[in-house]
Design a protein around this motif. Sequence first.
Motif, PDB file in Angstrom:
ATOM      1  N   LEU A  72     -42.601  52.914  84.832  1.00 47.23           N
ATOM      2  CA  LEU A  72     -41.976  52.183  85.939  1.00 47.23           C
ATOM      3  C   LEU A  72     -40.743  51.418  85.461  1.00 47.23           C
ATOM      4  O   LEU A  72     -39.728  51.357  86.165  1.00 47.23           O
ATOM      5  CB  LEU A  72     -42.987  51.231  86.571  1.00 47.23           C
ATOM      6  N   TYR A  73     -40.830  50.813  84.275  1.00 48.94           N
ATOM      7  CA  TYR A  73     -39.661  50.136  83.716  1.00 48.94           C
ATOM      8  C   TYR A  73     -38.512  51.120  83.519  1.00 48.94           C
ATOM      9  O   TYR A  73     -37.356  50.830  83.850  1.00 48.94           O
ATOM     10  CB  TYR A  73     -40.013  49.507  82.360  1.00 48.94           C
ATOM     11  N   ALA A  74     -38.828  52.292  82.966  1.00 40.56           N
ATOM     12  CA  ALA A  74     -37.797  53.298  82.720  1.00 40.56           C
ATOM     13  C   ALA A  74     -37.086  53.678  84.017  1.00 40.56           C
ATOM     14  O   ALA A  74     -35.852  53.728  84.081  1.00 40.56           O
ATOM     15  CB  ALA A  74     -38.415  54.530  82.067  1.00 40.56           C
ATOM     16  N   GLY A  75     -37.868  53.960  85.051  1.00 35.79           N
ATOM     17  CA  GLY A  75     -37.282  54.346  86.326  1.00 35.79           C
ATOM     18  C   GLY A  75     -36.432  53.254  86.940  1.00 35.79           C
ATOM     19  O   GLY A  75     -35.337  53.513  87.465  1.00 35.79           O
ATOM     20  N   GLY A  76     -36.918  52.003  86.889  1.00 34.49           N
ATOM     21  CA  GLY A  76     -36.179  50.898  87.489  1.00 34.49           C
ATOM     22  C   GLY A  76     -34.830  50.663  86.833  1.00 34.49           C
ATOM     23  O   GLY A  76     -33.802  50.520  87.516  1.00 34.49           O
ATOM     24  N   PHE A  77     -34.813  50.617  85.507  1.00 34.34           N
ATOM     25  CA  PHE A  77     -33.543  50.398  84.800  1.00 34.34           C
ATOM     26  C   PHE A  77     -32.582  51.560  85.024  1.00 34.34           C
ATOM     27  O   PHE A  77     -31.388  51.356  85.283  1.00 34.34           O
ATOM     28  CB  PHE A  77     -33.800  50.224  83.299  1.00 34.34           C
ATOM     29  N   PHE A  78     -33.100  52.790  84.940  1.00 34.85           N
ATOM     30  CA  PHE A  78     -32.211  53.948  84.997  1.00 34.85           C
ATOM     31  C   PHE A  78     -31.568  54.097  86.371  1.00 34.85           C
ATOM     32  O   PHE A  78     -30.360  54.338  86.486  1.00 34.85           O
ATOM     33  CB  PHE A  78     -32.990  55.212  84.629  1.00 34.85           C
ATOM     34  N   VAL A  79     -32.358  53.956  87.426  1.00 36.12           N
ATOM     35  CA  VAL A  79     -31.787  54.133  88.769  1.00 36.12           C
ATOM     36  C   VAL A  79     -30.825  53.003  89.101  1.00 36.12           C
ATOM     37  O   VAL A  79     -29.817  53.215  89.793  1.00 36.12           O
ATOM     38  CB  VAL A  79     -32.907  54.249  89.826  1.00 36.12           C
ATOM     39  N   SER A  80     -31.071  51.789  88.586  1.00 36.19           N
ATOM     40  CA  SER A  80     -30.126  50.688  88.802  1.00 36.19           C
ATOM     41  C   SER A  80     -28.782  51.017  88.159  1.00 36.19           C
ATOM     42  O   SER A  80     -27.718  50.770  88.742  1.00 36.19           O
ATOM     43  CB  SER A  80     -30.682  49.393  88.218  1.00 36.19           C
ATOM     44  N   GLY A  81     -28.837  51.586  86.946  1.00 37.35           N
ATOM     45  CA  GLY A  81     -27.601  51.973  86.281  1.00 37.35           C
ATOM     46  C   GLY A  81     -26.860  53.080  86.997  1.00 37.35           C
ATOM     47  O   GLY A  81     -25.629  53.064  87.092  1.00 37.35           O
ATOM     48  N   LEU A  82     -27.610  54.051  87.528  1.00 42.04           N
ATOM     49  CA  LEU A  82     -26.968  55.140  88.269  1.00 42.04           C
ATOM     50  C   LEU A  82     -26.219  54.613  89.493  1.00 42.04           C
ATOM     51  O   LEU A  82     -25.074  54.996  89.759  1.00 42.04           O
ATOM     52  CB  LEU A  82     -28.023  56.160  88.710  1.00 42.04           C
ATOM     53  N   LEU A  83     -26.874  53.738  90.245  1.00 38.05           N
ATOM     54  CA  LEU A  83     -26.253  53.195  91.465  1.00 38.05           C
ATOM     55  C   LEU A  83     -25.013  52.371  91.128  1.00 38.05           C
ATOM     56  O   LEU A  83     -24.004  52.436  91.843  1.00 38.05           O
ATOM     57  CB  LEU A  83     -27.267  52.343  92.237  1.00 38.05           C
ATOM     58  N   LEU A  84     -25.080  51.610  90.031  1.00 39.84           N
ATOM     59  CA  LEU A  84     -23.926  50.797  89.652  1.00 39.84           C
ATOM     60  C   LEU A  84     -22.774  51.678  89.167  1.00 39.84           C
ATOM     61  O   LEU A  84     -21.605  51.398  89.450  1.00 39.84           O
ATOM     62  CB  LEU A  84     -24.334  49.802  88.560  1.00 39.84           C
ATOM     63  N   ALA A  85     -23.087  52.765  88.455  1.00 39.74           N
ATOM     64  CA  ALA A  85     -22.039  53.674  87.992  1.00 39.74           C
ATOM     65  C   ALA A  85     -21.333  54.348  89.162  1.00 39.74           C
ATOM     66  O   ALA A  85     -20.115  54.558  89.133  1.00 39.74           O
ATOM     67  CB  ALA A  85     -22.641  54.731  87.064  1.00 39.74           C
ATOM     68  N   ILE A  86     -22.099  54.695  90.191  1.00 42.31           N
ATOM     69  CA  ILE A  86     -21.519  55.352  91.364  1.00 42.31           C
ATOM     70  C   ILE A  86     -20.476  54.459  92.028  1.00 42.31           C
ATOM     71  O   ILE A  86     -19.454  54.937  92.533  1.00 42.31           O
ATOM     72  CB  ILE A  86     -22.632  55.730  92.364  1.00 42.31           C
ATOM     73  N   THR A  87     -20.719  53.139  92.018  1.00 43.05           N
ATOM     74  CA  THR A  87     -19.827  52.204  92.724  1.00 43.05           C
ATOM     75  C   THR A  87     -18.837  51.503  91.798  1.00 43.05           C
ATOM     76  O   THR A  87     -18.060  50.666  92.256  1.00 43.05           O
ATOM     77  CB  THR A  87     -20.669  51.142  93.447  1.00 43.05           C
ATOM     78  N   ALA A  88     -18.851  51.826  90.490  1.00 45.39           N
ATOM     79  CA  ALA A  88     -18.007  51.113  89.525  1.00 45.39           C
ATOM     80  C   ALA A  88     -16.526  51.290  89.840  1.00 45.39           C
ATOM     81  O   ALA A  88     -16.071  52.391  90.154  1.00 45.39           O
ATOM     82  CB  ALA A  88     -18.298  51.606  88.111  1.00 45.39           C
ATOM     83  N   SER A  89     -15.783  50.170  89.724  1.00 45.96           N
ATOM     84  CA  SER A  89     -14.341  50.222  89.973  1.00 45.96           C
ATOM     85  C   SER A  89     -13.529  49.725  88.789  1.00 45.96           C
ATOM     86  O   SER A  89     -12.303  49.704  88.845  1.00 45.96           O
ATOM     87  CB  SER A  89     -13.989  49.376  91.205  1.00 45.96           C
ATOM     88  N   TRP A 156     -15.925  62.425  89.775  1.00 46.19           N
ATOM     89  CA  TRP A 156     -16.841  62.169  88.667  1.00 46.19           C
ATOM     90  C   TRP A 156     -18.070  61.346  89.069  1.00 46.19           C
ATOM     91  O   TRP A 156     -19.100  61.376  88.397  1.00 46.19           O
ATOM     92  CB  TRP A 156     -16.129  61.495  87.502  1.00 46.19           C
ATOM     93  N   ARG A 157     -18.010  60.610  90.177  1.00 47.18           N
ATOM     94  CA  ARG A 157     -19.147  59.772  90.595  1.00 47.18           C
ATOM     95  C   ARG A 157     -20.362  60.612  90.995  1.00 47.18           C
ATOM     96  O   ARG A 157     -21.500  60.140  90.915  1.00 47.18           O
ATOM     97  CB  ARG A 157     -18.724  58.853  91.745  1.00 47.18           C
ATOM     98  N   TRP A 158     -20.129  61.861  91.374  1.00 43.47           N
ATOM     99  CA  TRP A 158     -21.248  62.741  91.713  1.00 43.47           C
ATOM    100  C   TRP A 158     -22.125  63.031  90.493  1.00 43.47           C
ATOM    101  O   TRP A 158     -23.306  63.376  90.625  1.00 43.47           O
ATOM    102  CB  TRP A 158     -20.726  64.053  92.300  1.00 43.47           C
ATOM    103  N   ILE A 159     -21.572  62.883  89.302  1.00 43.48           N
ATOM    104  CA  ILE A 159     -22.342  63.102  88.075  1.00 43.48           C
ATOM    105  C   ILE A 159     -23.570  62.193  88.047  1.00 43.48           C
ATOM    106  O   ILE A 159     -24.648  62.595  87.590  1.00 43.48           O
ATOM    107  CB  ILE A 159     -21.441  62.841  86.850  1.00 43.48           C
ATOM    108  N   PHE A 160     -23.427  60.988  88.547  1.00 47.00           N
ATOM    109  CA  PHE A 160     -24.531  60.025  88.521  1.00 47.00           C
ATOM    110  C   PHE A 160     -25.407  60.139  89.763  1.00 47.00           C
ATOM    111  O   PHE A 160     -26.624  59.929  89.690  1.00 47.00           O
ATOM    112  CB  PHE A 160     -23.954  58.614  88.383  1.00 47.00           C
ATOM    113  N   ALA A 161     -24.819  60.504  90.882  1.00 48.09           N
ATOM    114  CA  ALA A 161     -25.597  60.612  92.119  1.00 48.09           C
ATOM    115  C   ALA A 161     -26.645  61.718  92.046  1.00 48.09           C
ATOM    116  O   ALA A 161     -27.765  61.567  92.560  1.00 48.09           O
ATOM    117  CB  ALA A 161     -24.653  60.849  93.304  1.00 48.09           C
ATOM    118  N   ILE A 162     -26.313  62.830  91.392  1.00 46.75           N
ATOM    119  CA  ILE A 162     -27.240  63.971  91.385  1.00 46.75           C
ATOM    120  C   ILE A 162     -28.446  63.751  90.479  1.00 46.75           C
ATOM    121  O   ILE A 162     -29.377  64.563  90.481  1.00 46.75           O
ATOM    122  CB  ILE A 162     -26.517  65.272  90.963  1.00 46.75           C
ATOM    123  N   GLN A 163     -28.464  62.647  89.729  1.00 43.16           N
ATOM    124  CA  GLN A 163     -29.587  62.395  88.822  1.00 43.16           C
ATOM    125  C   GLN A 163     -30.740  61.626  89.476  1.00 43.16           C
ATOM    126  O   GLN A 163     -31.827  61.524  88.898  1.00 43.16           O
ATOM    127  CB  GLN A 163     -29.105  61.613  87.594  1.00 43.16           C
TER     128      GLN A 163
END
Length: 446
Positions: A72-89, A156-163
């Motif tokens: 559960l820890y792994a999933g929580g950290f990883f998906v938070s990072g994916l969402l932040l990468a998608i919106t990074a400016s 390039w943001r799709w790279i993180f969304a598809i995970q």
Amino acid sequence: MNPTILAGVLTITALHAFDELVLVISLPTIAADLGTTGGYGLVISSYILASIVGMAMAGRQLDRSGPGLSLLYAGGFFVSGLLLAITASNTLTFTLARILQGIGGGIGWTLAFALISLVCPPEKKPKAIAAMDIAWVVPSLLAPVIGGVLVDYFNWRWIFAIQIIPLILAIVLILPRVKHLKGHGQASPDSVVLGAARIALGCGLILYALSQNFGWIWLMIVPAFFVGLGPLNRSMPTDWWRFSTPLSASLLMAIFGFLIFYGMEAYQPLYLIEVRDLSTLQAGLVLTCASLCWMLGSISAANGWLSDSYQVRMLMGCSLLSLGILLLGALFLSWVPVAWAYLSWSVAGLGMGISFNTCRATAMEYTPDKQEGFVASAISLSASIGLGLAAGLGGAIKNQVDYVGGSLESGIQGIWLMSLGLAVVAIALLVRHLLMSLHKAQPAEL
């Protein structure tokens, strides 16, 4: 091993591999978009250094509480990072996203190793490891192609969304089937997290100092080294640095292997794109060759097609890896066709597959009872230290060349020399270890 758990383990491994490798091929575009070119190496190493925190957290947490909470820890950290990468400016937000993903990926990768130790019969572990290698290599084959297509034709943001969907699938496959597995009630999570953070902080400060122009800031290297040394020793088996036992040899060769291999791989696409004028997709296909041969090398080691001696297999793998790196040097000659890169990376990938499969299988074989999570964390930690230092040191070399007005090609040549020098040291250590083992075995033979 339960097929459903194995499927989840392979999915976690594939995600960790895809996320690391797709960034290598897409980072030239991401760096240009976010203005990250000066911190190229630090962006790569931020994920890897953060994964050290995740690995140390997971190893002790697994032994203490079992695998369910770690998942559960792994999933929580990883998906938070994916969402932040998608919106990074900007660079800061993107680096934070990579740190969150790194923690989640480190926990997940350690969990994958530990589950094999916990639920897989001893005689089937080498093949389970080979399956993990395939799960690592398949996305390694796909990541350059998928990354190249998304970068060249979409965004390039799709790279993180598809995970995100595969991550959820892995949790669903594993969690209901491991909730009954309990830990041993050992270790303090707080002290482990703090120690892991000190390891990552020490490595990060060293790499940051080296990436700056030569001056007083380089004095930071000595205290930074001691910041991470103590907790690193506590996160590894006793005398892991001596290269005197099968377990210590496995851990050190994992570090050397990734230092040598990833030191060049992290910057090869940049060289091929900026100097040799390849597209992102074309540069990615070069690394695909390395991934294919990595899989071949791992399968060869797992199926007993090579020597029964782990020392010989390690030496064989390291020698092929070193030969591949040596061959890469010919690419710096303008008249050598870029197709030479396919041959060079194929040889290097074959050697890395043999070497790393042997390291993991040997570490698992010599794991003490009730320390499955601890040793799984140690082997993952070794690989990540090698990965992180390779990317960071490569970035530091590139920056130092930039500071004196050198070209990108000169910087890549410096990274190549670093990898080649480390290869020579690794081979020397392996030869010494093999000779010591043969000497110890002589009385028994008499």
